[in-house]
Design an enzyme around this catalytic site. Structure first.
Site, PDB file in Angstrom:
ATOM      1  N   TYR A  19      86.262  26.200  51.788  1.00  0.00           N
ATOM      2  CA  TYR A  19      86.738  26.032  53.364  1.00  0.00           C
ATOM      3  C   TYR A  19      85.725  26.226  54.241  1.00  0.00           C
ATOM      4  O   TYR A  19      84.817  26.813  53.749  1.00  0.00           O
ATOM      5  CB  TYR A  19      88.173  26.782  53.773  1.00  0.00           C
ATOM      6  CG  TYR A  19      88.069  28.203  54.025  1.00  0.00           C
ATOM      7  CD1 TYR A  19      87.910  29.145  52.982  1.00  0.00           C
ATOM      8  CD2 TYR A  19      87.852  28.537  55.299  1.00  0.00           C
ATOM      9  CE1 TYR A  19      87.748  30.289  53.334  1.00  0.00           C
ATOM     10  CE2 TYR A  19      87.596  29.994  55.606  1.00  0.00           C
ATOM     11  CZ  TYR A  19      87.559  30.682  54.731  1.00  0.00           C
ATOM     12  OH  TYR A  19      87.318  32.251  54.999  1.00  0.00           O
ATOM     13  N   LYS A  40      82.696  30.120  49.561  1.00  0.00           N
ATOM     14  CA  LYS A  40      83.631  30.358  50.582  1.00  0.00           C
ATOM     15  C   LYS A  40      84.963  29.738  50.123  1.00  0.00           C
ATOM     16  O   LYS A  40      85.327  28.589  50.464  1.00  0.00           O
ATOM     17  CB  LYS A  40      83.367  29.916  51.885  1.00  0.00           C
ATOM     18  CG  LYS A  40      83.943  30.133  53.124  1.00  0.00           C
ATOM     19  CD  LYS A  40      83.276  29.901  54.517  1.00  0.00           C
ATOM     20  CE  LYS A  40      84.340  30.047  55.711  1.00  0.00           C
ATOM     21  NZ  LYS A  40      84.580  31.399  55.956  1.00  0.00           N
ATOM     22  N   LEU A  94      79.600  36.922  52.045  1.00  0.00           N
ATOM     23  CA  LEU A  94      79.567  35.581  52.587  1.00  0.00           C
ATOM     24  C   LEU A  94      78.402  35.451  53.263  1.00  0.00           C
ATOM     25  O   LEU A  94      78.026  36.368  54.066  1.00  0.00           O
ATOM     26  CB  LEU A  94      80.689  35.126  53.296  1.00  0.00           C
ATOM     27  CG  LEU A  94      80.717  33.740  53.472  1.00  0.00           C
ATOM     28  CD1 LEU A  94      81.112  32.706  52.437  1.00  0.00           C
ATOM     29  CD2 LEU A  94      81.617  33.467  54.871  1.00  0.00           C
TER      30      LEU A  94
HETATM   31  N1  PDD Z   1      85.514  33.405  58.074  1.00  0.00           N
HETATM   32  N2  PDD Z   1      82.584  36.948  55.902  1.00  0.00           N
HETATM   33  C1  PDD Z   1      83.892  36.535  55.627  1.00  0.00           C
HETATM   34  C2  PDD Z   1      84.675  36.990  54.475  1.00  0.00           C
HETATM   35  C3  PDD Z   1      84.211  35.290  56.404  1.00  0.00           C
HETATM   36  O1  PDD Z   1      85.718  34.771  55.931  1.00  0.00           O
HETATM   37  C4  PDD Z   1      83.553  34.762  57.311  1.00  0.00           C
HETATM   38  C5  PDD Z   1      84.091  33.559  57.928  1.00  0.00           C
HETATM   39  C6  PDD Z   1      82.196  35.448  57.624  1.00  0.00           C
HETATM   40  C7  PDD Z   1      81.441  34.964  58.963  1.00  0.00           C
HETATM   41  O2  PDD Z   1      80.991  33.368  58.434  1.00  0.00           O
HETATM   42  P1  PDD Z   1      80.534  32.447  59.455  1.00  0.00           P
HETATM   43  O3  PDD Z   1      79.580  33.186  60.539  1.00  0.00           O
HETATM   44  O4  PDD Z   1      80.002  31.534  58.639  1.00  0.00           O
HETATM   45  O5  PDD Z   1      81.805  32.006  60.226  1.00  0.00           O
HETATM   46  C8  PDD Z   1      81.920  36.620  56.889  1.00  0.00           C
HETATM   47  C9  PDD Z   1      86.186  32.303  58.909  1.00  0.00           C
HETATM   48  C10 PDD Z   1      85.759  32.140  60.148  1.00  0.00           C
HETATM   49  C11 PDD Z   1      87.568  32.389  58.581  1.00  0.00           C
HETATM   50  O6  PDD Z   1      87.944  32.759  57.370  1.00  0.00           O
HETATM   51  O7  PDD Z   1      88.525  31.945  59.437  1.00  0.00           O
END
Ligand code: PDD
Length: 287
Positions: A33, A149, A207
């Site tokens: 996702y 992800k 991530l």
């Molecule tokens: N989550 N680490 C994890 C485990 C995450 O699930 C996310 C993002 C991030 C930050 O990544 P980014 O800056 O690309 O959004 C770091 C999303 C927002 C979610 O699960 O809703």
């Protein structure tokens, strides 16, 4: 006007949006996702999220469901149909629908695609950022490919529930060496005693946050010192400031770790400034 979802080629009312019971995302978490922040109806940091989506899919050998150009059209159409200006767009791509057998299904099985769009109350988010949030720590218990992800988020769900029950907003995973890896849905940062920004390096099992990457640019442009180097929860509590980054949280000041204050227990000037600079940059890099 009601919410509209996209499911495998069709825009449908949100309440009627369904996937097959043998969708591999549903049965095996065999899906990836992405989440984009929407500013003024545009997809923020679009390029970074597309690049990571392609990488996640390729690591799992799931084909891109359509070209990046076609996907861009569909994502924008989903935003338009929902009339959302400030919000979040969620995209999920699974390995598709097939009889439940663990190995991959036939090669011609099309990936399944779901898109939802939700509204964010920016005034409420800004108020929350102005107050800061608490985080709790929890033992790292995820698999070793957190760079992909995937929707396999059960440890993250449990960690974030633990945070919620403690009156906090995020949980920071702590590895066997005692260092923070990242949050349940965000990356973790501190401003240490020397004024140096620190966040975990991407050789660790985390991530590669798109917000994290863009913020590194913002930090360098602002002439601030930054190191991709781990920190412990004790170092976070002793730090001048702490904050988290992600498409949902943007740059969100952290004012306590496990109930103990960070710095003087209020959002610090660097996190506050970086939030403003990041939002400006995200708007400039949106499509
Ligand atoms: N989550 N680490 C994890 C485990 C995450 O699930 C996310 C993002 C991030 C930050 O990544 P980014 O800056 O690309 O959004 C770091 C999303 C927002 C979610 O699960 O809703």
């Amino acid at each position: 006007m009601g919410r509209i979802a996209y499911v495998n080629g069709r825009f449908v009312p949100h309440a009627e949006a369904v996937v097959h019971i043998e969708d591999r995302g549903y049965q095996f978490a065999d899906a990836v996702y992405e989440v984009w922040a929407l500013f003024d109806g545009r997809l923020a940091d679009a390029e970074g999220h597309f690049a990571r989506l392609e990488r996640s899919l390729s690591e799992l050998r799931i084909p891109m469901p359509m070209s990046r150009a076609a996907l861009t059209v569909v994502l924008r159409e989903a935003v338009r149909r929902n009339r959302v200006r400030e919000g979040l767009l969620y995209l999920q791509v699974s390995r598709g629908v097939a009889p439940r057998e663990h190995p991959f299904p036939a090669e011609d099985t099309p990936p399944a695609v779901v898109i939802t769009v939700s509204r964010v109350d920016r005034a409420a988010s800004e108020a929350r950022a102005a107050k800061g949030v608490g985080v709790v720590t929890t033992a790292e218990n995820r698999w070793s490919r957190c760079d992909i992800k995937t929707v396999g988020l059960l440890p993250n769900v449990l960690a974030k529930q633990k945070a919620k029950e403690a009156g906090a907003v995020e949980a920071w995973f702590v590895d066997d060496l005692g260092f923070v890896t990242e949050g349940g849905s965000s990356n973790a940062w501190i401003v240490d005693g020397d004024g140096v920004l620190r966040t975990r390096d991407t050789n660790a099992n985390i991530l590669r946050g798109v917000t994290r990457l863009s913020l590194l640019d913002v930090i360098r442009e602002a002439g601030l010192k930054v190191e991709e180097r781990p920190f412990t929860p004790d170092e976070a509590r002793a730090a001048k400031e702490a904050f988290i980054t992600g498409a949902g949280s943007l740059v969100l000041p952290v004012v306590s770790v496990d109930g103990k204050p960070v710095g003087n227990g209020v959002p610090g000037p660097i996190a506050t400034k970086l939030r403003r600079l990041y939002i400006e940059r995200a708007k400039a890099h949106s499509i």
